[in-house]
Design a protein around this motif. Structure first.
Motif, short mmCIF file in Angstrom:
data_model
loop_
_atom_site.label_atom_id
_atom_site.label_comp_id
_atom_site.label_asym_id
_atom_site.label_seq_id
_atom_site.Cartn_x
_atom_site.Cartn_y
_atom_site.Cartn_z
N GLU A 153 13.73 3.58 3.96
CA GLU A 153 13.10 2.81 2.88
C GLU A 153 11.59 2.71 3.03
O GLU A 153 11.07 2.70 4.14
CB GLU A 153 13.68 1.39 2.87
N CYS A 154 10.90 2.58 1.89
CA CYS A 154 9.45 2.35 1.89
C CYS A 154 9.23 0.84 1.97
O CYS A 154 9.55 0.11 1.04
CB CYS A 154 8.85 2.91 0.61
N GLU A 155 8.68 0.42 3.10
CA GLU A 155 8.51 -1.03 3.29
C GLU A 155 7.58 -1.64 2.24
O GLU A 155 7.71 -2.80 1.87
CB GLU A 155 7.97 -1.33 4.69
N GLY A 202 0.83 -1.22 0.00
CA GLY A 202 0.00 0.00 0.00
C GLY A 202 0.85 1.25 0.00
O GLY A 202 1.97 1.25 -0.48
N CYS A 203 0.29 2.31 0.56
CA CYS A 203 1.01 3.59 0.62
C CYS A 203 0.37 4.41 1.74
O CYS A 203 -0.85 4.60 1.72
CB CYS A 203 0.88 4.29 -0.73
N SER A 204 1.16 4.87 2.67
CA SER A 204 0.58 5.59 3.82
C SER A 204 -0.14 6.86 3.37
O SER A 204 -1.14 7.26 3.96
CB SER A 204 1.69 5.96 4.83
N ALA A 262 0.30 12.48 4.83
CA ALA A 262 1.77 12.52 4.67
C ALA A 262 2.29 11.13 4.34
O ALA A 262 1.65 10.12 4.62
CB ALA A 262 2.42 13.04 5.93
N CYS A 263 3.49 11.13 3.76
CA CYS A 263 4.18 9.87 3.48
C CYS A 263 5.01 9.52 4.70
O CYS A 263 5.84 10.33 5.14
CB CYS A 263 5.07 10.05 2.25
N GLU A 264 4.82 8.32 5.22
CA GLU A 264 5.52 7.97 6.46
C GLU A 264 7.03 7.85 6.27
O GLU A 264 7.78 7.94 7.23
CB GLU A 264 4.94 6.68 7.06
FE1 SF4 Z 1 3.70 5.90 -0.41
FE2 SF4 Z 1 5.69 7.12 0.82
FE3 SF4 Z 1 6.00 4.61 -0.01
FE4 SF4 Z 1 5.87 6.64 -1.78
S1 SF4 Z 1 7.47 6.26 -0.26
S2 SF4 Z 1 4.79 4.67 -1.92
S3 SF4 Z 1 4.40 7.98 -0.77
S4 SF4 Z 1 4.56 5.33 1.57
#
Ligand code: SF4
Ligand code: 13P
Length: 325
Positions: free
Chosen positions: A279-281, A98-100, A185-187
């Motif tokens: 990093e984006c998990e 997903g995406c925060s 916001a993006c975590e």
């Molecule tokens: Fe979403 Fe942030 Fe990951 Fe980009 S980096 S996909 S905005 S959680």
């Protein structure tokens, strides 16, 4: 398919090279292509037919003539590909990716929120679900957000969602007064701090600081360059400086280093962390193994309700019509 695949139908081999070879075989057999975001694992970017930021990948999805499109990235990106390529089979190797930011703005809550602003133009970042895009007049990415806002009349009232940092950044750049910004916001990007960057600048005084506009204002204030994933890559290649402090998701370092083998790219860790990457998990959930299984089984597939898809498509098409600066 070779014998090994038949013997072991849903498992990638232990060797990365072998696994890549099996994926290549499947791509050929099935007329499939792989689109990968710059934040995915290096081996995933290596097996992809196209790597890019979210804007470039959306454009690629819109024009491909492959039958199957496997999206190595997060959920909203695969949905965007399906919105733009409804006749293709769009596969997402990890539906839990997903995406925060996208999750901070559900379509129900957004529809309720918009009732307060009936005379506003709704601009949404591409990091949103298909339901939110369907409520949007014009989409944007970090690569064209400023151009999208500037394409609207100076006096137009605007709702911007869902990223408060990107929203405030484009408001500062464009000077637009009439902007209401959703509080998401993006975590990953929220974890950077100005303090940490200044500490690293003391260690690497010759380095330039590259930051993504999803970072907080205090972080952007100490950056030398603020830009989308593609803009930061472009700057890193064209600027004569040979050392950079990178203030965005660390997956981008793979492409930066590929493009500039003689330059040094140092990832800035999150606030309070001594060293390491931010990093984006979700992006890292996409592995070669999952790509292989997904291609083999042609599942999980992204399926969208046609009426919502069509509404969402309008907002993305309006975005694609605006040239990136
Ligand atoms: Fe979403 Fe942030 Fe990951 Fe980009 S980096 S996909 S905005 S959680
Ligand atoms: P880009 O629009 O720069 O590809 O960024 C997408 C994203 O998820 C940033 O966190």
């Amino acid at each position: 398919m070779n014998n090994q695949n038949n013997n072991n139908p849903v498992s990638c081999s232990s060797s990365v090279m072998e696994c890549m070879e099996r994926i290549r075989d499947l791509k050929r057999q099935k007329n499939a292509i792989i689109l990968a975001h710059y934040y995915t694992l290096p081996e995933v970017q290596q097996i992809a037919d196209f790597t890019g930021d979210s804007l470039a990948l959306s454009a690629q999805a819109a024009k491909t003539d492959a039958a199957i499109l496997l999206f190595a990235g997060v959920h909203f990106m695969a949905e965007t590909a399906k919105i733009l390529a409804p006749d293709k089979k769009v596969l997402l190797p990890e539906p839990q990716a997903g995406c925060s930011l996208a999750d901070s703005c559900t379509a129900d809550r957004f529809a309720e929120f918009l009732k307060q602003y009936p005379d506003h133009t709704v601009v949404s970042y591409v990091n949103t679900s298909v339901g939110v895009k369907a409520l949007t007049d014009i989409c944007c990415t970090s690569g064209n957000a400023v151009e999208v806002i500037r394409s609207l009349p100076e006096t137009q009232k605007i709702v911007f969602a869902p990223d408060r940092n990107l929203g405030s950044y484009i408001q500062r750049i464009t000077g637009r007064k009439n902007m209401v910004i959703w509080d998401g916001a993006c975590e990953v990007h929220e974890k950077f701090s100005a303090e940490k960057i200044l500490e690293m600048k003391r260690r690497y005084p010759q380095a330039k600081v590259l930051a993504h506009p999803e970072c907080k204002e205090e972080v952007l204030a100490v950056a030398d360059v603020v830009g989308s994933t593609a803009a930061l890559l472009k700057f890193a290649s064209s600027d004569p400086c040979d050392t950079f402090l990178v203030v965005t998701e660390a997956g981008i370092l793979f492409q930066m280093q590929q493009d500039n083998p003689n330059k040094r790219f140092i990832p800035v860790p999150p606030a309070g962390v001594e060293s390491g990457c931010n990093e984006c998990e979700y992006m890292k959930m996409v592995t070669l193994e999952k790509i292989y299984r997904t291609l083999l089984e042609e599942s999980p597939e992204v399926i969208l309700e046609e009426e919502i898809r069509r509404k969402a498509e309008r907002s993305i098409q309006r975005m694609l019509e605006i040239k990136r600066s």
